[in-house]
Design an enzyme around this catalytic site. Sequence first.
Site, PDB file in Angstrom:
ATOM      1  N   GLY A  55       0.775  -1.248   0.000  1.00 41.88           N
ATOM      2  CA  GLY A  55       0.000   0.000   0.000  1.00 41.88           C
ATOM      3  C   GLY A  55       0.798   1.285   0.000  1.00 41.88           C
ATOM      4  N   ASP A 110       0.614   3.565   4.571  1.00 37.66           N
ATOM      5  CA  ASP A 110      -0.456   4.210   3.825  1.00 37.66           C
ATOM      6  C   ASP A 110      -1.626   4.530   4.761  1.00 37.66           C
ATOM      7  OD1 ASP A 110      -0.802   1.493   4.215  1.00 37.66           O
ATOM      8  OD2 ASP A 110      -1.630   1.087   2.234  1.00 37.66           O
ATOM      9  N   ASP A 113      -5.423   1.382  10.620  1.00 36.29           N
ATOM     10  CA  ASP A 113      -6.832   1.098  10.892  1.00 36.29           C
ATOM     11  C   ASP A 113      -6.927   0.582  12.334  1.00 36.29           C
ATOM     12  OD1 ASP A 113      -9.544   0.666   9.909  1.00 36.29           O
ATOM     13  OD2 ASP A 113      -9.077  -1.434   9.670  1.00 36.29           O
ATOM     14  N   LYS A 141      -7.502   6.025  10.908  1.00 37.95           N
ATOM     15  CA  LYS A 141      -8.910   5.922  11.301  1.00 37.95           C
ATOM     16  C   LYS A 141      -8.990   5.845  12.828  1.00 37.95           C
ATOM     17  CE  LYS A 141     -10.436   3.249   7.242  1.00 37.95           C
ATOM     18  NZ  LYS A 141     -10.777   1.882   6.797  1.00 37.95           N
ATOM     19  N   ILE A 163     -11.744   2.979   2.201  1.00 39.93           N
ATOM     20  CA  ILE A 163     -11.302   3.850   1.106  1.00 39.93           C
ATOM     21  C   ILE A 163     -10.383   3.102   0.131  1.00 39.93           C
ATOM     22  CG2 ILE A 163     -11.513   6.004   2.428  1.00 39.93           C
ATOM     23  CD1 ILE A 163      -8.411   5.922   2.762  1.00 39.93           C
ATOM     24  N   ASP A 169      -6.068  -0.485  -1.927  1.00 43.26           N
ATOM     25  CA  ASP A 169      -6.823  -1.323  -2.863  1.00 43.26           C
ATOM     26  C   ASP A 169      -8.114  -1.866  -2.274  1.00 43.26           C
ATOM     27  OD1 ASP A 169      -5.260  -3.055  -1.036  1.00 43.26           O
ATOM     28  OD2 ASP A 169      -6.148  -4.681  -2.231  1.00 43.26           O
ATOM     29  N   ARG A 175      -5.396   0.758  -6.708  1.00 43.00           N
ATOM     30  CA  ARG A 175      -4.129   1.305  -6.195  1.00 43.00           C
ATOM     31  C   ARG A 175      -3.597   2.439  -7.061  1.00 43.00           C
ATOM     32  NH1 ARG A 175      -2.211  -2.090  -2.122  1.00 43.00           N
ATOM     33  NH2 ARG A 175      -2.512  -4.326  -2.390  1.00 43.00           N
TER      34      ARG A 175
END
Length: 185
Positions: A55, A110, A113, A141, A163, A169, A175
């Site tokens: 990512g 990237d 979470d 997040k 997202i 992705d 991507r």
Amino acid sequence: MHIIPKPKSLIQLHDREFVPFISAEEIDFAIANMAAQIHDDFGDETPVFVGVLNGAFMVVSDFMKHYKGPCEVSFVKMSSYEGMASTNEVKQLIGLNQDLTGRTVILIEDIIDTGNTIEGLKEMFKRQNVAHFKIATLFFKPEAYKKDIKLDYIGIRIPNKFIVGFGLDYDELGRNLPEVYQLKD
Ligand code: IMP
Ligand code: MG
């Protein structure tokens, strides 16, 4: 030459639709800010920026262009495979073949979470005897984050919704999008 970007609309990846969420300009601004902050903090050293694949490839590329100082770059990947017990995921760090003893290591993600990935990575880097270990992430997040690990540099805080784009992705698609889209509900 002046190019007026056309507002992009709904896109489809596999079976899902996504709506425009964060523009390429906003992303670039956030990355430039992170690069400037990190340079303020570590400009007199030669930090090693470590991108987490897949990512983070796009974030790292743009970050490097904004970082004004001596630095190195490297990439790692967490490979996960099923362990002996079917529910036990064994995570392994691949790609780290450089001596990081005494170095300032800045991990570039990237997105963060739940924090599971970063927790695993931090454990693995602890064993490397680095001088400083810092975490930078383009997206975060807060509502999903479950760990106590301090995130040192955060680009953009986003709600707990899926997202895609700018390296992120949906089942490997999306991507290559230069901006970020959010899952349409
Ligand atoms: P964590 O371990 O829960 O913090 O998740 C980190 C990883 O999950 C990221 O590196 C991404 O690969 C993936 N991920 C989390 N949220 C999203 C999202 O909204 N879109 C795409 N991938 C995501
Ligand atoms: Mg990832």
